[in-house]
Design an enzyme around this catalytic site. Sequence first.
Site, PDB file in Angstrom:
ATOM      1  N   GLU A 188       0.232   9.310 -23.200  1.00 29.91           N
ATOM      2  CA  GLU A 188      -0.363   8.002 -22.456  1.00 29.91           C
ATOM      3  C   GLU A 188      -0.287   6.945 -23.847  1.00 29.91           C
ATOM      4  O   GLU A 188       0.156   5.713 -23.911  1.00 29.91           O
ATOM      5  CB  GLU A 188      -1.708   7.730 -21.810  1.00 29.91           C
ATOM      6  CG  GLU A 188      -1.751   8.483 -20.244  1.00 29.91           C
ATOM      7  CD  GLU A 188      -3.322   8.805 -20.117  1.00 29.91           C
ATOM      8  OE1 GLU A 188      -4.135   8.509 -20.581  1.00 29.91           O
ATOM      9  OE2 GLU A 188      -3.412   9.184 -19.356  1.00 29.91           O
ATOM     10  N   HIS A 225      15.577   6.585  -8.135  1.00 32.45           N
ATOM     11  CA  HIS A 225      13.983   5.861  -7.586  1.00 32.45           C
ATOM     12  C   HIS A 225      13.091   6.553  -7.269  1.00 32.45           C
ATOM     13  O   HIS A 225      12.476   6.828  -6.198  1.00 32.45           O
ATOM     14  CB  HIS A 225      14.909   5.435  -5.598  1.00 32.45           C
ATOM     15  CG  HIS A 225      16.189   4.710  -5.839  1.00 32.45           C
ATOM     16  ND1 HIS A 225      16.872   3.362  -5.928  1.00 32.45           N
ATOM     17  CD2 HIS A 225      17.526   5.767  -5.712  1.00 32.45           C
ATOM     18  CE1 HIS A 225      18.233   3.449  -6.447  1.00 32.45           C
ATOM     19  NE2 HIS A 225      18.555   4.610  -5.822  1.00 32.45           N
ATOM     20  N   LYS A 257     -11.621  16.960 -15.744  1.00 35.54           N
ATOM     21  CA  LYS A 257     -10.402  16.446 -16.166  1.00 35.54           C
ATOM     22  C   LYS A 257      -9.830  17.071 -18.039  1.00 35.54           C
ATOM     23  O   LYS A 257     -10.194  17.499 -18.140  1.00 35.54           O
ATOM     24  CB  LYS A 257     -10.557  15.008 -16.518  1.00 35.54           C
ATOM     25  CG  LYS A 257     -11.110  14.353 -15.541  1.00 35.54           C
ATOM     26  CD  LYS A 257      -9.929  14.247 -14.257  1.00 35.54           C
ATOM     27  CE  LYS A 257      -8.796  12.989 -14.818  1.00 35.54           C
ATOM     28  NZ  LYS A 257      -9.319  11.596 -15.194  1.00 35.54           N
ATOM     29  N   SER A 294     -13.225  14.217 -20.090  1.00 33.84           N
ATOM     30  CA  SER A 294     -13.583  12.983 -19.294  1.00 33.84           C
ATOM     31  C   SER A 294     -15.138  12.955 -19.733  1.00 33.84           C
ATOM     32  O   SER A 294     -15.592  14.760 -20.361  1.00 33.84           O
ATOM     33  CB  SER A 294     -13.345  12.518 -18.035  1.00 33.84           C
ATOM     34  OG  SER A 294     -14.244  12.149 -17.422  1.00 33.84           O
TER      35      SER A 294
END
Length: 459
Positions: A290, A156, A283, A277
């Site tokens: 992704e 979970h 970043k 970025s």
Amino acid sequence: MAQLWGGRFTKETDKLVYNFNASIGFDQKFFKQDVEGSKAHVKMLGSVGILTSDEVDTILEGLTGIYQDVIEGKLEITSEYEDIHSFVEANLIERTGDTGKKLHTGRSRNDQVALDMRLYVRDEIDETRDVLIKLLKVLHRLMKEHVDTYMPGFTHLQKAQPVTLAHHIGAYMEMFKRDYKRLGSIRERMNECPLGAGALAGTTYQLDRRMTAELLGFDGPTLNSMDSVSDRDYVIEFLSALSLIMMHLSRFCEEIIMWNSNEYKFIELDDAYSTGSSIMPQKKNPDIAELVRGKTGRVYGALTSLLTTMKGIPLAYNKDMQEDKELTFDAIDTVKGCIALFTGMIDTMTVNKDRMKDSAAHGFTNATDAADYLVKNGVPFRDAHGIIGRLVLYAIDQNKSLDELSLHEYQEICPVFKEDIYEAISMKTCVEKRNTIGAPGPEAMNEVIRINEEFLSNK
């Protein structure tokens, strides 16, 4: 407009209709398979006396020349041809004259395209298995290196019990091993040759279909000519297997993305597999993970599309089935690319062992082991469960882990606790005593690694 039909028609097909109907833009991927299938067909025609040996030699020489010229860039596959079959045959006739017109004896475009698709899918299954093996070998290396790298196991998305990184990666090893085996079973099931089925009802020529099948590496000929030209089950099975591979990649990518975040810091991805970025200089984004996660839906879409296309098609061949190609080609290329990129990404990532171990220690992942300690000292499990629950509440209130509580604090909640509780709930003990096969203990893990070593040694 070069096409293989027209005698029945009194005028040219409308250009828009021709373009809508044509498949040369995508079925040129079949070029290698179309030439390969044509060569086998011609050799068979010669063996049964339909073509003379000179005709066979002339056609084979012509097909070889066409293949070499395309590969070397001397001959271009252009849109003036309706499909790859007409391209090959038209060029063959141009080079060999009337002899080339005999290539199509005893076959139809229906069984020809069925053969090309089968050969193509079979080749792509082999290539997909090859890239999967490379991934499995990287996973295997990581497992061997991280048998004692402790980390929290989750249910979970909550910290549950301590495991090792080897154990966690081993779960994906099993998934991708199943994918590899699944592709093999699909290949075995589809390995029948449809050539000779004709348009749908075979042919009056006395073809040797078994010879054709053998020449092309099939186990034998298909046994029903109507099914031969209308079967796309193997494509659907392949797309289903590819969808499962992408689902497994996507699940792993989701974890890689979380593990790479500032909150987890379990791993750091190599610069070669990260991006920055345009506005935020700090970043370092896990874009490859992704994108793999994002492209999963694209492969699912191909599977759903073909299932939808096939669901209402009566026997035998219908033009709808031309839609089996573009999305399938795209799905295959997508999956092979994703596997290769994912393999490189995890092969170069850095593992933060201390961070993983600290996360496991501070997530009460050893609470079950503390309950087991009480049970071994005579406390009924249900009572032990409640005692540890109160202990965890106390530890949360004190902002401590179970390891950091004093023996006095333990005994205030339950006098059964003794000094040996600390050894019983250490990460090392919690993991190492779990040694049933499939568990994270080193004895069990090393046996699984040995089994995987054996599996990979034959590939």
